[in-house]
Design a protein around this motif. Structure first.
Motif, PDB file in Angstrom:
ATOM      1  N   TYR A  11       0.806  -1.216   0.000  1.00  0.00           N
ATOM      2  CA  TYR A  11       0.000   0.000   0.000  1.00  0.00           C
ATOM      3  C   TYR A  11       0.842   1.269   0.000  1.00  0.00           C
ATOM      4  N   LYS A  12       2.130   1.085  -0.341  1.00  0.00           N
ATOM      5  CA  LYS A  12       3.050   2.219  -0.517  1.00  0.00           C
ATOM      6  C   LYS A  12       3.126   3.091   0.738  1.00  0.00           C
ATOM      7  N   ARG A  13       3.353   2.439   1.848  1.00  0.00           N
ATOM      8  CA  ARG A  13       3.524   3.128   3.121  1.00  0.00           C
ATOM      9  C   ARG A  13       4.884   2.794   3.717  1.00  0.00           C
ATOM     10  N   ASP A  14       5.374   3.681   4.556  1.00  0.00           N
ATOM     11  CA  ASP A  14       6.613   3.443   5.291  1.00  0.00           C
ATOM     12  C   ASP A  14       6.283   2.588   6.515  1.00  0.00           C
ATOM     13  N   SER A  15       6.903   1.423   6.646  1.00  0.00           N
ATOM     14  CA  SER A  15       6.581   0.538   7.766  1.00  0.00           C
ATOM     15  C   SER A  15       6.920   1.156   9.123  1.00  0.00           C
ATOM     16  N   ASN A  16       7.787   2.151   9.130  1.00  0.00           N
ATOM     17  CA  ASN A  16       8.117   2.824  10.390  1.00  0.00           C
ATOM     18  C   ASN A  16       6.953   3.664  10.928  1.00  0.00           C
ATOM     19  N   THR A  17       5.934   3.869  10.105  1.00  0.00           N
ATOM     20  CA  THR A  17       4.774   4.652  10.552  1.00  0.00           C
ATOM     21  C   THR A  17       3.713   3.783  11.218  1.00  0.00           C
ATOM     22  N   VAL A  18       3.956   2.478  11.301  1.00  0.00           N
ATOM     23  CA  VAL A  18       2.993   1.564  11.915  1.00  0.00           C
ATOM     24  C   VAL A  18       3.610   0.961  13.174  1.00  0.00           C
ATOM     25  N   LYS A  19       3.015   1.239  14.314  1.00  0.00           N
ATOM     26  CA  LYS A  19       3.494   0.695  15.589  1.00  0.00           C
ATOM     27  C   LYS A  19       2.739  -0.602  15.894  1.00  0.00           C
ATOM     28  N   LEU A  20       3.479  -1.602  16.323  1.00  0.00           N
ATOM     29  CA  LEU A  20       2.894  -2.884  16.720  1.00  0.00           C
ATOM     30  C   LEU A  20       2.701  -2.881  18.225  1.00  0.00           C
ATOM     31  N   VAL A  21       1.441  -2.753  18.648  1.00  0.00           N
ATOM     32  CA  VAL A  21       1.104  -2.815  20.071  1.00  0.00           C
ATOM     33  C   VAL A  21       0.744  -4.269  20.385  1.00  0.00           C
ATOM     34  N   VAL A  22       1.592  -4.932  21.155  1.00  0.00           N
ATOM     35  CA  VAL A  22       1.355  -6.333  21.500  1.00  0.00           C
ATOM     36  C   VAL A  22       0.392  -6.383  22.682  1.00  0.00           C
ATOM     37  N   VAL A  23      -0.762  -7.000  22.459  1.00  0.00           N
ATOM     38  CA  VAL A  23      -1.789  -7.061  23.504  1.00  0.00           C
ATOM     39  C   VAL A  23      -1.423  -8.183  24.479  1.00  0.00           C
TER      40      VAL A  23
END
Length: 240
Positions: free
Chosen positions: A24-36
């Protein structure tokens, strides 16, 4: 679930985030993985921290406090995110033990938090929770009907006047569905609501969208999510 499997699962989800962002042509650094990590043992939390997790999502403040005292490798990098419904009587626990609240859902709650924070000369990051599906079982402002979005403006303006609260964005928990198209529609609605609110309220700056869980985070990333909340796909079944 053993340590190696948790670490493998964590790595696998990070790889899926990269794949989705490329698609989707996004920078992966802009997505935070919140581990539940709600209802998970402190030993399993230690494992996922060792794998590289920095953002941990919890629902029950008392449970979180108990686990924090036992975790051996708890560094200053770790951020605790309150992702569940917050009862007014537990606001001080959240202020003292968390870095981020995803689920602010009323002016009353905002006012209470703001008063307590002011007494401590402290600021706190929050997201506003919206119920895009209009389900009675879900918390958050009802944002299911676009024609009623104007009715949300007064509450948002009031919350922005709470000086100690730093409104970073929006959160939603859409209706459960196994259909990716339906999930994507819900995430798109939250993003469009964000566009509407920022257009109507110039002082509102949205940098975060918390949306997407284990089964639908790919569609959430497609629609601009910056925080995905993934639990059992990494941690395995809950312990309690």
């Amino acid at each position: 679930m053993n340590t190696n499997l948790i670490q493998s699962n964590f790595k696998k989800v990070l790889e899926e985030i990269d794949t989705c962002c490329n698609l989707y042509k996004r920078d992966s650094n802009t997505v935070k993985l919140v581990v539940v990590t709600k209802s998970q043992s402190y030993e399993k939390i230690e494992s996922v921290i060792s794998a590289g997790a920095e953002f941990l999502g919890e629902n029950y403040p008392e449970e979180t406090i108990g686990k924090k005292t036992k975790i051996q490798n708890l560094s200053q990098k770790i951020q605790w995110h309150m992702i569940g419904h917050l009862q007014s009587r537990k606001t001080q626990m959240v202020i003292d033990n968390f870095h981020f609240l995803h689920s602010l859902d009323s002016v009353k709650l905002a006012t209470r938090l703001n008063r307590q924070l002011k007494e401590q000369n402290q600021y706190f990051n929050i997201l506003l929770q919206f119920n895009v599906g209009g389900e009675e079982s879900k918390f958050g402002w009802n944002a299911s009907k676009e024609e009623s979005w104007d009715l949300l403006l007064d509450d948002v303006v009031q919350i922005l006047s709470c000086d100690q609260l730093q409104v970073k964005g929006l959160m939603t928990m859409p209706p459960f569905t196994t259909q990716e198209k339906e999930a994507r529609i819900a995430f798109k609605k939250l993003r469009e609501l964000g566009d509407f609110l920022t257009k109507k309220i110039p002082d509102l700056q949205i940098t975060e969208y918390s949306m997407g869980t284990s089964h639908d985070f790919r569609m959430a990333i497609a629609e601009g999510s910056t925080m995905i909340r993934v639990g059992e796909a990494i941690m395995g079944p809950r312990d309690t």
